[in-house]
Design an enzyme around this catalytic site. Structure first.
Site, mmCIF file in Angstrom:
data_model
loop_
_atom_site.group_PDB
_atom_site.id
_atom_site.type_symbol
_atom_site.label_atom_id
_atom_site.label_comp_id
_atom_site.label_asym_id
_atom_site.label_seq_id
_atom_site.Cartn_x
_atom_site.Cartn_y
_atom_site.Cartn_z
ATOM 1 N N LYS A 212 -15.281 -5.671 8.262
ATOM 2 C CA LYS A 212 -14.118 -5.113 8.914
ATOM 3 C C LYS A 212 -13.703 -3.544 7.891
ATOM 4 O O LYS A 212 -13.509 -2.797 8.560
ATOM 5 C CB LYS A 212 -12.862 -6.174 8.833
ATOM 6 C CG LYS A 212 -11.574 -5.342 9.055
ATOM 7 C CD LYS A 212 -10.375 -6.438 8.857
ATOM 8 C CE LYS A 212 -10.126 -6.611 7.726
ATOM 9 N NZ LYS A 212 -9.001 -5.590 7.000
ATOM 10 N N ASN A 213 -13.741 -3.950 6.686
ATOM 11 C CA ASN A 213 -13.261 -2.954 5.981
ATOM 12 C C ASN A 213 -14.410 -1.546 5.786
ATOM 13 O O ASN A 213 -14.201 -0.605 5.302
ATOM 14 C CB ASN A 213 -12.914 -3.393 4.568
ATOM 15 C CG ASN A 213 -11.769 -4.251 4.633
ATOM 16 O OD1 ASN A 213 -11.115 -4.257 5.638
ATOM 17 N ND2 ASN A 213 -11.483 -5.069 3.529
ATOM 18 N N ARG B 116 1.348 -1.219 -2.323
ATOM 19 C CA ARG B 116 0.092 -0.380 -1.725
ATOM 20 C C ARG B 116 0.383 1.069 -1.661
ATOM 21 O O ARG B 116 0.194 1.714 -0.786
ATOM 22 C CB ARG B 116 -0.091 -0.936 -0.434
ATOM 23 C CG ARG B 116 -0.329 -2.466 -0.146
ATOM 24 C CD ARG B 116 -1.575 -3.140 -0.650
ATOM 25 N NE ARG B 116 -2.867 -2.517 -0.229
ATOM 26 C CZ ARG B 116 -3.383 -3.167 0.997
ATOM 27 N NH1 ARG B 116 -2.618 -4.139 1.526
ATOM 28 N NH2 ARG B 116 -4.762 -2.987 1.208
ATOM 29 N N ARG C 5 -6.498 -10.731 12.629
ATOM 30 C CA ARG C 5 -6.387 -9.194 12.200
ATOM 31 C C ARG C 5 -8.137 -9.204 11.593
ATOM 32 O O ARG C 5 -8.791 -8.095 11.697
ATOM 33 C CB ARG C 5 -5.472 -8.789 11.139
ATOM 34 C CG ARG C 5 -4.226 -8.612 11.704
ATOM 35 C CD ARG C 5 -3.240 -8.198 10.697
ATOM 36 N NE ARG C 5 -3.951 -6.882 10.069
ATOM 37 C CZ ARG C 5 -3.163 -6.272 9.254
ATOM 38 N NH1 ARG C 5 -1.941 -6.472 8.859
ATOM 39 N NH2 ARG C 5 -3.842 -5.142 8.980
ATOM 40 N N ASP D 216 -10.044 -10.052 -2.635
ATOM 41 C CA ASP D 216 -10.134 -10.581 -1.022
ATOM 42 C C ASP D 216 -10.606 -11.977 -0.880
ATOM 43 O O ASP D 216 -10.596 -12.694 0.000
ATOM 44 C CB ASP D 216 -10.542 -9.766 0.054
ATOM 45 C CG ASP D 216 -9.951 -8.436 0.174
ATOM 46 O OD1 ASP D 216 -10.671 -7.580 0.730
ATOM 47 O OD2 ASP D 216 -8.994 -8.392 -0.527
ATOM 48 N N CYS E 178 2.865 -3.989 1.978
ATOM 49 C CA CYS E 178 2.611 -5.158 2.965
ATOM 50 C C CYS E 178 2.845 -6.445 1.843
ATOM 51 O O CYS E 178 3.365 -6.315 0.745
ATOM 52 C CB CYS E 178 1.200 -5.034 3.287
ATOM 53 S SG CYS E 178 -0.093 -5.537 2.067
HETATM 54 C C1 EPZ Z 1 -8.957 -2.264 0.460
HETATM 55 O O1 EPZ Z 1 -7.706 -1.909 0.342
HETATM 56 C C2 EPZ Z 1 -9.120 -3.295 1.477
HETATM 57 N N1 EPZ Z 1 -8.446 -2.952 2.778
HETATM 58 C C3 EPZ Z 1 -8.363 -4.766 0.982
HETATM 59 O O2 EPZ Z 1 -8.665 -5.676 2.014
HETATM 60 C C4 EPZ Z 1 -8.846 -4.944 -0.485
HETATM 61 O O3 EPZ Z 1 -8.086 -6.060 -0.865
HETATM 62 C C5 EPZ Z 1 -8.814 -3.883 -1.355
HETATM 63 O O4 EPZ Z 1 -9.435 -2.656 -0.780
HETATM 64 C C6 EPZ Z 1 -9.216 -4.240 -2.630
HETATM 65 O O5 EPZ Z 1 -10.629 -4.355 -2.483
HETATM 66 C C7 EPZ Z 1 -9.536 -1.911 3.559
HETATM 67 O O6 EPZ Z 1 -10.600 -1.752 3.062
HETATM 68 C C8 EPZ Z 1 -8.728 -1.555 4.754
HETATM 69 P P1 EPZ Z 1 -7.161 -0.228 -2.996
HETATM 70 P P2 EPZ Z 1 -7.040 -0.505 -0.232
HETATM 71 O O7 EPZ Z 1 -6.721 0.963 -2.902
HETATM 72 O O8 EPZ Z 1 -8.162 0.667 -0.168
HETATM 73 C C9 EPZ Z 1 -3.820 0.789 -6.245
HETATM 74 C C10 EPZ Z 1 -8.286 -7.151 3.584
HETATM 75 O O9 EPZ Z 1 -8.123 -8.220 3.077
HETATM 76 N N2 EPZ Z 1 -3.933 2.041 -5.598
HETATM 77 O O10 EPZ Z 1 -8.618 -0.545 -3.616
HETATM 78 O O11 EPZ Z 1 -5.637 -0.260 -0.179
HETATM 79 C C11 EPZ Z 1 -3.333 -0.607 -5.241
HETATM 80 O O12 EPZ Z 1 -1.973 -0.576 -5.613
HETATM 81 C C12 EPZ Z 1 -7.553 -6.017 2.951
HETATM 82 O O13 EPZ Z 1 -9.281 -6.811 4.307
HETATM 83 C C13 EPZ Z 1 -3.115 2.968 -6.180
HETATM 84 O O14 EPZ Z 1 -2.226 2.725 -7.313
HETATM 85 O O15 EPZ Z 1 -7.040 -0.962 -1.842
HETATM 86 C C14 EPZ Z 1 -3.928 -1.676 -5.893
HETATM 87 O O16 EPZ Z 1 -3.500 -2.301 -7.100
HETATM 88 C C15 EPZ Z 1 -6.413 -6.662 2.212
HETATM 89 N N3 EPZ Z 1 -3.081 4.200 -5.555
HETATM 90 C C16 EPZ Z 1 -5.583 -1.080 -6.403
HETATM 91 O O17 EPZ Z 1 -5.276 0.379 -6.382
HETATM 92 C C17 EPZ Z 1 -3.710 4.616 -4.523
HETATM 93 O O18 EPZ Z 1 -3.675 5.668 -4.056
HETATM 94 C C18 EPZ Z 1 -6.711 -1.217 -5.474
HETATM 95 O O19 EPZ Z 1 -6.237 -0.773 -4.267
HETATM 96 C C19 EPZ Z 1 -4.440 3.332 -3.966
HETATM 97 C C20 EPZ Z 1 -4.400 2.277 -4.475
#
Ligand code: EPZ
Length: 430
Positions: free
Chosen positions: A22-23, A122, A397, A305, A117
């Site tokens: 999905k991702n 996020r 989802r 995840d 969320c």
């Molecule tokens: C992706 O989310 C995935 N979603 C998430 O999967 C997954 O949990 C996550 O990566 C971590 O692997 C999709 O790919 C659609 P991040 P993403 O940016 O990209 C911080 C699922 O279950 N951060 O890697 O939003 C953030 O707060 C979903 O399929 C910032 O601070 O995750 C977090 O602590 C849930 N600033 C960390 O980085 C930013 O601009 C990692 O988040 C972006 C992120």
């Protein structure tokens, strides 16, 4: 509202086909609008998030033709609207990938600001930092992100946080910036590599995806391509932990074992037997599993995840386990539900101390988010008696035909939507 009703106690046994990631698919579908030619994408998971994003892509004027449940043809030539409405962003945060795609190709985009969320706030500051570094003017007003640029120029960008979304989004925009962009402190997840491979198949020039440094040389335009999305490592890991928790014997098919190394390592630590094949992995658990410790980290570390799935399994392992969540600040909500099934857990900050118990007892619980919802179904499958899981819309989802796949492995469960259905199921299984 639909629910899952589960009669626990049956070991899961058999083989299950794993769908597309999905991702990876969410980013690849967004990137597909960056060419005016037709793009064919297959091995898409047929899940709600994908279908919502396809609606958003149609909403900006691209043509979308569903060849079948797992295959779509997209042509971005007709894109004329660069505004992604809040209704889509509210449903799936990953609509923000259209920001990177539209900014890269059209040098302008307007996307509703994604909210937080259930698993955390996020933020998307790193996405915006990258776009600004490439030369875009990015304003946030009235709950919208408005990004515009006369031209995008390649830059050396160092992310403050390892972020899957920011890495993919900025990489996408940089593929059409002038000159060389270097991205450092990037995410290395398999789906980041998959998106880079997809962009390269359309004519992008990306090197180093999956390593600590990604180099991108901008190009003027992309061409047609046909592409198959990689298998979903999180769906695979979910079924692997379901086998462990139910003392089962499950083979996940159509996977890339390399992507499952962190999961396999933990299954071996708790006493499961694991057999790897070219595109399948078999997990056997004879019960009497033992405790271990786990900390979620960016890939190749243990994925956040998969944290709820291992948390549920560890709650049935003899001894004391520690789970530390280093990615999201609110990813333990499921443990409150698990405690209502008899789990013995203490949460302090981003760490959970789990004392294994022999069995859970079935209860009425609710899914707090996508992965925790799937994990609570695993708990129901391993519990004595009947478990009812509410709010399964979260699970739908990201998991295609979840209850069908589990039933094919011997799970006694159904999707219900009324107390009458619940009574019928309970009579049938008692
Ligand atoms: C992706 O989310 C995935 N979603 C998430 O999967 C997954 O949990 C996550 O990566 C971590 O692997 C999709 O790919 C659609 P991040 P993403 O940016 O990209 C911080 C699922 O279950 N951060 O890697 O939003 C953030 O707060 C979903 O399929 C910032 O601070 O995750 C977090 O602590 C849930 N600033 C960390 O980085 C930013 O601009 C990692 O988040 C972006 C992120």
């Amino acid at each position: 509202m639909e629910q899952y009703i589960i009669k626990g106690g049956n070991p899961l046994v058999g083989e299950v086909e794993i769908g597309g990631a999905k991702n990876a698919a969410l980013a690849i579908l967004s990137a597909a609008i960056m060419t005016d030619e037709t793009v064919l994408i297959d091995n898409l998971p047929d899940v709600n998030d994908i279908n919502v994003l396809l609606d958003a892509i149609m909403g900006i004027g691209a043509s979308v033709h569903r060849v079948d449940r797992h295959t779509v043809r997209i042509n971005g030539k007709g894109v004329s609207n660069f505004k992604i409405e809040y209704e889509y962003m509210k449903k799936i945060r990953a609509s923000y990938y259209l920001l990177g795609a539209l900014l890269g190709k059209y040098k302008r985009a307007e996307v509703a600001l994604p909210g937080g969320c259930n698993i955390g706030s996020r933020p998307i500051d790193q996405h915006l930092k990258g776009f600004r570094a490439l030369g875009a003017d990015v304003e946030i007003e009235h709950g919208k992100i408005i990004a515009e640029a006369d031209r995008l120029v390649g830059k050396h960008i160092y992310f403050d946080v390892v972020s899957v979304g920011a890495t993919i989004n900025v990489m996408m925009a940089a593929t059409m910036a002038e000159g060389l962009t270097i991205l450092e402190n990037v995410a290395k997840e398999p789906h980041v590599v998959d998106v880079a491979n997809f962009l390269n198949s359309m004519g992008a020039n990306i090197r180093g995806a999956g390593t600590d440094v990604i180099k991108i040389r901008g190009v003027q335009r992309f061409h047609r391509t046909e592409y198959s999305v990689i298998p979903d490592q999180i769906e695979a890991g979910t079924f692997m932990f379901a086998a462990a928790a139910t003392r089962g014997d499950v083979t996940v098919c159509n996977v890339i074992p390399k992507h499952l190394e962190a999961t396999v390592a933990k299954l071996l630590e708790i006493g499961c037997e694991v057999e790897e094949f070219d595109d399948a992995v078999r997990v056997v658990s004879k019960g009497n599993l033992k405790s271990t410790h786990v900390k979620t980290l960016p890939y190749p570390g243990f994925p956040t995840d998969m944290q709820p799935q291992i948390g549920v399994t560890l709650a049935l392992c003899r001894g004391t386990s520690m789970v530390t969540e280093s990615i999201f600040e609110n990813h333990f909500k499921y443990l409150e539900e698990l405690a209502r099934m008899g789990a013995n857990i203490k949460v302090e900050g981003n760490s959970a101390t789990i004392e294994g118990v022999r069995r859970f007892s079935g209860a009425r619980i609710s899914a707090p988010d996508l992965r925790a919802g799937a994990a609570l179904c695993i708990a129901g499958l391993a519990a004595d008696g009947i478990t009812i899981v509410d709010d399964i819309v979260y699970i739908q989802r990201g998991y295609e035909r979840f209850e069908e796949k589990l039933r094919s492995l011997g799970a006694i469960m159904e999707r219900v939507s009324s107390e009458k259905d619940i009574r019928k199921f309970t009579l049938k299984v008692s």
